[in-house]
Structures are given as C-alpha cells and as structure tokens.
Design a protein around this motif. Structure first.
Motif, PDB file in Angstrom:
ATOM      1  N   ARG A   6      -3.766  -5.052  -4.155  1.00  0.00           N
ATOM      2  CA  ARG A   6      -4.974  -5.862  -4.021  1.00  0.00           C
ATOM      3  C   ARG A   6      -5.285  -6.676  -5.275  1.00  0.00           C
ATOM      4  O   ARG A   6      -5.750  -7.809  -5.194  1.00  0.00           O
ATOM      5  N   GLU A   7      -5.042  -6.116  -6.457  1.00  0.00           N
ATOM      6  CA  GLU A   7      -5.342  -6.860  -7.680  1.00  0.00           C
ATOM      7  C   GLU A   7      -4.513  -8.133  -7.764  1.00  0.00           C
ATOM      8  O   GLU A   7      -5.018  -9.189  -8.172  1.00  0.00           O
ATOM      9  N   GLU A   8      -3.261  -8.054  -7.368  1.00  0.00           N
ATOM     10  CA  GLU A   8      -2.395  -9.249  -7.392  1.00  0.00           C
ATOM     11  C   GLU A   8      -2.924 -10.325  -6.451  1.00  0.00           C
ATOM     12  O   GLU A   8      -2.877 -11.513  -6.751  1.00  0.00           O
ATOM     13  N   ARG A   9      -3.478  -9.892  -5.308  1.00  0.00           N
ATOM     14  CA  ARG A   9      -3.966 -10.852  -4.325  1.00  0.00           C
ATOM     15  C   ARG A   9      -5.346 -11.408  -4.678  1.00  0.00           C
ATOM     16  O   ARG A   9      -5.614 -12.591  -4.482  1.00  0.00           O
ATOM     17  N   THR A  10      -6.236 -10.542  -5.173  1.00  0.00           N
ATOM     18  CA  THR A  10      -7.639 -10.927  -5.310  1.00  0.00           C
ATOM     19  C   THR A  10      -8.141 -10.989  -6.751  1.00  0.00           C
ATOM     20  O   THR A  10      -9.227 -11.494  -6.997  1.00  0.00           O
ATOM     21  N   GLU A  44      -8.394  -2.305  -5.733  1.00  0.00           N
ATOM     22  CA  GLU A  44      -9.186  -1.692  -4.678  1.00  0.00           C
ATOM     23  C   GLU A  44     -10.238  -0.783  -5.296  1.00  0.00           C
ATOM     24  O   GLU A  44      -9.994  -0.113  -6.301  1.00  0.00           O
ATOM     25  N   VAL A  45     -11.421  -0.751  -4.699  1.00  0.00           N
ATOM     26  CA  VAL A  45     -12.518   0.096  -5.162  1.00  0.00           C
ATOM     27  C   VAL A  45     -12.665   1.273  -4.205  1.00  0.00           C
ATOM     28  O   VAL A  45     -12.571   1.121  -2.986  1.00  0.00           O
ATOM     29  N   PHE A  47       0.836  -1.188   0.000  1.00  0.00           N
ATOM     30  CA  PHE A  47       0.000   0.000   0.000  1.00  0.00           C
ATOM     31  C   PHE A  47       0.877   1.246   0.000  1.00  0.00           C
ATOM     32  O   PHE A  47       2.057   1.204   0.351  1.00  0.00           O
ATOM     33  N   GLU A  48       0.274   2.351  -0.409  1.00  0.00           N
ATOM     34  CA  GLU A  48       0.960   3.643  -0.415  1.00  0.00           C
ATOM     35  C   GLU A  48       0.207   4.592   0.499  1.00  0.00           C
ATOM     36  O   GLU A  48      -1.019   4.713   0.408  1.00  0.00           O
ATOM     37  N   VAL A  84      -1.564   2.436 -11.856  1.00  0.00           N
ATOM     38  CA  VAL A  84      -1.062   1.108 -11.493  1.00  0.00           C
ATOM     39  C   VAL A  84      -1.792  -0.003 -12.239  1.00  0.00           C
ATOM     40  O   VAL A  84      -1.170  -0.958 -12.731  1.00  0.00           O
ATOM     41  N   HIS A  85      -3.131   0.096 -12.336  1.00  0.00           N
ATOM     42  CA  HIS A  85      -3.950  -1.009 -12.840  1.00  0.00           C
ATOM     43  C   HIS A  85      -4.588  -0.752 -14.209  1.00  0.00           C
ATOM     44  O   HIS A  85      -5.144  -1.673 -14.811  1.00  0.00           O
TER      45      HIS A  85
END
Length: 226
Positions: A16-20, A24-25, A4-5, A46-47
């Motif tokens: 979060r995208e890598e994990r889930t 993040e929303v 996180f930043e 990032v995404h």
C-alpha cells in the motif's frame, strides 16, 4: 506479484505504501492483542513505521514492550511508530467545538502528524461562544487544511467554511443532548450545510479526517517537488 501477505485471519497489504504513499493502518477494535502485535511487527519490518487506531491500553503496553520507541495515546487511542519519509508542506489546523470533542480531534491530529503534517490545535471554540473562535481567526486563515470537530448541532464547520479559502473537513461527534441519535443529528447537519467547500467524514472518524488532510498536503508537497 501479490502485494499482500495472507495470515489466514488477515491479509496484510504490504504494497500500500508504494501505491498511496503511506502504509496500511491497523484498525484495532475487534482484534486480539496478539493479532495486532503480529500485524504491527510485519508492517514495521517492511515500512519501519506503523499506526494502530482504536487501540486498547493492553495493545499499547504489549507493542511498547516489543518496540520501546512506539507511543500509545490513551486519549486518541492510537499506537504510533516511526516517522514519514518526507515531511509534508503546509499546515493543518484542528478545531473542536467543545472539550468533549478532543478525543476525536486528537485521533485526527495525531494521524496527520504520523503522516508528516504540521498540526496546530485550537480546542473549545464552538459557535455558542463565537468570540472564542474569532479570536483565532488569523491562525485559521493561515491553515492549508482545517479539520473542524464538533457534536451537538454541528455548526462549527459551516461557520469556519464561510471565512476561509481552504478545504474544511467536518467531523461529527457523538456528543449531544437528547435526540442527538449518537451523532446522527450532527452528521446530517454537517452534510446539509449551505457552506461550500466542506467535506464530511463519518461520526467520530478522526482518523479519516486526519488521513484526508494529509493526502491534500501530500498533493501540495508533490507539486512543490516538481
């Protein structure tokens, strides 16, 4: 390495995208326009995609000025940008008991679409006029996940859950007469349903329902890919 930043007012979960499988929303309610734009910009960087829920019109206008490809929906109160990396297998069908449930249903439908789902909508098919619902039974049968959005006494998910062999996500809304208690009556009715296979999200939580439906289809897609 931290995923996180820290921006003092918020800690943006860029991992979060890598994990889930999904970024993040951003929950827009209570945040300033500048805060939402700052978080949104970093998530896009990032995404290459981002989603804001409970967004105001001012937030939508400001983000679309910065990102012309972004879309603001005043009914669903969502700001969407970008597409999922992989479309998800299967189909989500979103039902509403009445037309006043549509804003919550659209939050669910558009969240699921942003996450890669194919979504079909069938609105105003509450059980007070059961023929309206049964007229679409074949489409409902063909769904891989059903999201049933309703207020009042919240009977729609129980009826749907009794005729399908797929997961049913119940969404209580704050629509109702008299002692509806802003949707608490509907929530309690759905949670005490005698129909098996129903899960219930919180009052007016279309986002949660759409996200949960997408996670189910993500599992199906990952299985198909093995």
């Amino acid at each position: 390495m931290m995923q996180f930043e820290d921006y003092n007012f918020v800690k943006v979960d860029i991992g979060r995208e890598e994990r889930t499988g999904h970024p993040e929303v951003i929950f827009g309610a209570g945040k300033t326009v500048d805060q939402v734009v700052q978080i949104f910009s970093r998530l896009v960087e990032v995404h290459n995609r981002a989603l804001v829920t409970r967004a105001s019109e001012e937030m939508g206008e400001q983000i679309m000025n910065c990102y012309p490809a972004a879309q603001y929906d005043p009914v669903a109160r969502l700001i969407r940008y970008g597409k999922p990396h992989v479309p998800l297998e299967g189909k989500v069908v979103v039902l509403t008991g009445g037309s006043l449930d549509i804003p919550v249903a659209e939050e669910a439908a558009k969240t699921a679409e942003w996450m890669g789902c194919r979504v079909e909508r069938i609105y105003d098919v509450g059980v007070a006029g059961i023929d309206r619902l049964l007229a679409f039974r074949q489409t409902i049968y063909e769904a891989h996940v059903v999201i049933a959005v309703a207020g009042m006494e919240g009977a729609l998910p129980s009826v749907v859950g009794g005729i399908v062999r797929r997961p049913v996500i119940a969404v209580p809304t704050s629509i109702g007469y008299g002692a509806n208690f802003a949707g608490v009556t509907t929530l309690m009715a759905m949670m005490t349903s005698c129909t098996a296979g129903i899960v219930v999200v919180n009052i007016d939580n279309g986002f949660g329902a759409g996200f949960h439906a997408a996670m189910i289809l993500q599992l199906l897609t990952e299985k198909e890919g093995t």
